[in-house]
Design a protein around this motif. Structure first.
Motif, mmCIF file in Angstrom:
data_model
loop_
_atom_site.group_PDB
_atom_site.id
_atom_site.type_symbol
_atom_site.label_atom_id
_atom_site.label_comp_id
_atom_site.label_asym_id
_atom_site.label_seq_id
_atom_site.Cartn_x
_atom_site.Cartn_y
_atom_site.Cartn_z
ATOM 1 N N GLN A 1 0.844 -1.178 0.000
ATOM 2 C CA GLN A 1 0.000 0.000 0.000
ATOM 3 C C GLN A 1 0.895 1.249 0.000
ATOM 4 N N GLN B 1 1.050 5.260 0.430
ATOM 5 C CA GLN B 1 0.343 6.450 0.892
ATOM 6 C C GLN B 1 0.973 7.678 0.264
ATOM 7 N N VAL C 1 0.847 11.970 0.076
ATOM 8 C CA VAL C 1 0.412 13.180 0.758
ATOM 9 C C VAL C 1 0.829 14.387 -0.069
ATOM 10 N N ALA D 1 5.627 10.195 -0.997
ATOM 11 C CA ALA D 1 5.146 8.814 -0.932
ATOM 12 C C ALA D 1 5.748 8.080 0.256
ATOM 13 N N SER D 2 4.986 7.129 0.781
ATOM 14 C CA SER D 2 5.442 6.351 1.921
ATOM 15 C C SER D 2 6.269 5.142 1.500
ATOM 16 N N GLU D 3 6.127 4.760 0.252
ATOM 17 C CA GLU D 3 6.690 3.499 -0.216
ATOM 18 C C GLU D 3 8.160 3.648 -0.569
ATOM 19 N N PHE E 1 -2.950 4.087 -6.495
ATOM 20 C CA PHE E 1 -2.957 4.769 -5.200
ATOM 21 C C PHE E 1 -3.121 6.269 -5.426
ATOM 22 N N GLY F 1 -3.588 10.346 -3.529
ATOM 23 C CA GLY F 1 -3.533 11.222 -2.378
ATOM 24 C C GLY F 1 -4.895 11.815 -2.088
ATOM 25 N N GLN F 2 -4.951 12.622 -1.047
ATOM 26 C CA GLN F 2 -6.223 13.192 -0.607
ATOM 27 C C GLN F 2 -6.599 14.448 -1.386
#
Length: 124
Positions: free
Chosen positions: A1, A3, A5, A24-26, A113, A115-116
Motif C-alpha cells: 500500500q 500512501q 500526501v 510517498a510512503s513506499e 494509489f 492522495g487526498q
C-alpha cells in the motif's frame, strides 16, 4: 500500500505560480509511474501530467503544456508539479497518483494509489 500526501496548494492570482509536492510512503517509490490529475466542481477528473519510472519521460495535457513541469526525486520519494502562468481555468483540486509500470499514463483508472488532494484556486 502506497500512501501519498500532497501539499502546496493555495490561492494565487492569474499569471502566478504554485508548486505542488507529493510525498510517498513506499520505499520502492522509484518503481511507480507517477501522475497528477485535477477535478473542478461539476467536472470529471482529468489528466494533468505524468512521469515514467526509470528514464523520467514526462507527459502533459495539452492545456498545461509549456506552463507546468513534473519532476521526481527518488531519494526523497517526492514528485513535484511546478505550475507557472496559472489561469482561472486551472482552478481545481489536484491529486497525486501512483501506478504500476505499463499502464497508460493519461488514464486515471490505471493508477492504483491516490492522495487526498490539494486545492488550487486561481483568481482573475
Amino acid at each position: 500500500q502506497v500512501q501519498l500526501v500532497e501539499s502546496g496548494g493555495g490561492l494565487v492570482q492569474a499569471g502566478g505560480s504554485l508548486r505542488l509536492s507529493c510525498e510517498a510512503s513506499e520505499r520502492t517509490f522509484n518503481f511507480y509511474r507517477m501522475g497528477w490529475f485535477r477535478q473542478a466542481p461539476g467536472k470529471e477528473r482529468e489528466f494533468v501530467a505524468a512521469i515514467r519510472p526509470g528514464d523520467d519521460t514526462t507527459y502533459y495535457a495539452d492545456s498545461v503544456k509549456g506552463r507546468f513541469t513534473i519532476s521526481r526525486d527518488n531519494t526523497k520519494k517526492t514528485v513535484v508539479l511546478q505550475m507557472n502562468s496559472l489561469k482561472p481555468e486551472d482552478t481545481a483540486s489536484y491529486y497525486c497518483a501512483a501506478g504500476r509500470p505499463g499502464g497508460p499514463w493519461y488514464s486515471d483508472t490505471t493508477y492504483d494509489f491516490w492522495g487526498q488532494g490539494t486545492q488550487v484556486t486561481v483568481s482573475s
